[in-house]
Enzyme design. Structure first.
Site, PDB file in Angstrom:
ATOM      1  N   CYS A  25     -82.439 -57.893 -28.377  1.00 42.48           N
ATOM      2  CA  CYS A  25     -82.448 -59.125 -27.570  1.00 42.48           C
ATOM      3  C   CYS A  25     -82.003 -58.836 -26.136  1.00 42.48           C
ATOM      4  CB  CYS A  25     -81.528 -60.170 -28.192  1.00 42.48           C
ATOM      5  SG  CYS A  25     -81.997 -60.639 -29.852  1.00 42.48           S
TER       6      CYS A  25
HETATM    7  C1  BEZ Z   1     -81.477 -57.030 -32.199  1.00 46.43           C
HETATM    8  O1  BEZ Z   1     -81.529 -57.832 -31.277  1.00 46.43           O
HETATM    9  O2  BEZ Z   1     -81.241 -55.839 -32.009  1.00 46.43           O
HETATM   10  C2  BEZ Z   1     -81.737 -57.473 -33.624  1.00 46.43           C
HETATM   11  C3  BEZ Z   1     -81.492 -58.783 -33.983  1.00 46.43           C
HETATM   12  C4  BEZ Z   1     -81.757 -59.170 -35.300  1.00 46.43           C
HETATM   13  C5  BEZ Z   1     -82.263 -58.275 -36.210  1.00 46.43           C
HETATM   14  C6  BEZ Z   1     -82.535 -56.966 -35.826  1.00 46.43           C
HETATM   15  C7  BEZ Z   1     -82.273 -56.565 -34.513  1.00 46.43           C
END
Ligand code: BEZ
EC number: 1.11.1.24
Length: 221
Positions: free
Chosen positions: A47
């Site tokens: 994110c």
């Molecule tokens: C991330 O933003 O890295 C992430 C968020 C939820 C599940 C897997 C990765």
């Protein structure tokens, strides 16, 4: 997309606090194109890369008259702290777009952005990586629905925006892997008679084994 907000429907009339104050989502979408995009959570790695990347593409969105509206299920306070990380990871790309807060997931559900599989550390459901493109009529034109594990490709977002905006001006559709400047197809609903008026520049009909003259290519701007 099962249930929820579907293609062609008005953006749900929901409101929430954001990093720039309270936002009524339908009002925000009025008078232009809008991208509403969600993220599983603040202070998460993929994110952080995505929010920086979309901020870096802001000039491209502005050129196309497109406003951005983020959503993450955490609080405004968390968002404001996280923005510092995002701007440090992607230097030179200030986060100018608002990020909605949605701790009780009401907006996330209304906007069809939930991930049925991902849960936070407390077992609460998370938002998916949804991205909805809303037209100037406040209706849903296109949706991406990605899981948390797959970061989005913002070149593809620009490509589909260019396709949507072109198809809103002309009775055309864009073929597989189309890129701006390449030929487009004349919509099947357009007769050759109508096409003569709409496309005075002419078109080429691809010869197919069926003998049916439905694949008509032309150029538009
Ligand atoms: C991330 O933003 O890295 C992430 C968020 C939820 C599940 C897997 C990765």
């Amino acid at each position: 997309m099962g249930g929820g907000w579907a293609l062609g429907e008005l953006v749900p009339d929901v409101e929430a606090d954001s990093t720039v104050g309270h936002i009524k989502v339908r009002d925000y979408c009025k008078d232009g194109w809008t991208i509403i995009f969600s993220h599983p959570g603040d202070y998460t790695p993929v994110c952080t890369t995505e929010l920086g990347k979309i901020a870096a593409y802001n000039p491209e969105f502005e050129n196309r008259g497109v406003k951005l509206l983020g959503l993450s299920t955490d609080s405004v306070e968390d968002h404001l702290g996280w923005i510092e990380d995002i701007e440090t990871y992607t230097p030179g790309a200030p986060v100018l777009y608002p990020i909605l807060a949605d701790p009780d997931r009401k907006i996330t559900v209304a906007l069809n952005m939930m991930d049925p599989d991902e849960k936070d550390a407390n077992g609460k459901p998370l938002a998916s990586r949804a991205l909805h493109i809303v037209g100037p009529d406040c209706r849903l034109k296109l949706s991406f629905l990605y899981p948390g594990t797959t970061g989005r490709n913002f070149d593809e977002v620009l490509r589909v925006l260019d396709s949507l905006q072109l198809a809103s001006k002309h009775k055309i559709a864009t073929p597989a892997n189309w890129q701006p400047g390449e030929p487009v197809v004349i919509s099947p609903s357009v007769s050759n008679e109508e096409a003569k008026e709409l496309f005075p520049q002419g078109w080429e009909t691809f010869k197919l084994p069926s003998g049916q003259p439905y694949l008509r290519m032309t150029f538009v701007e």
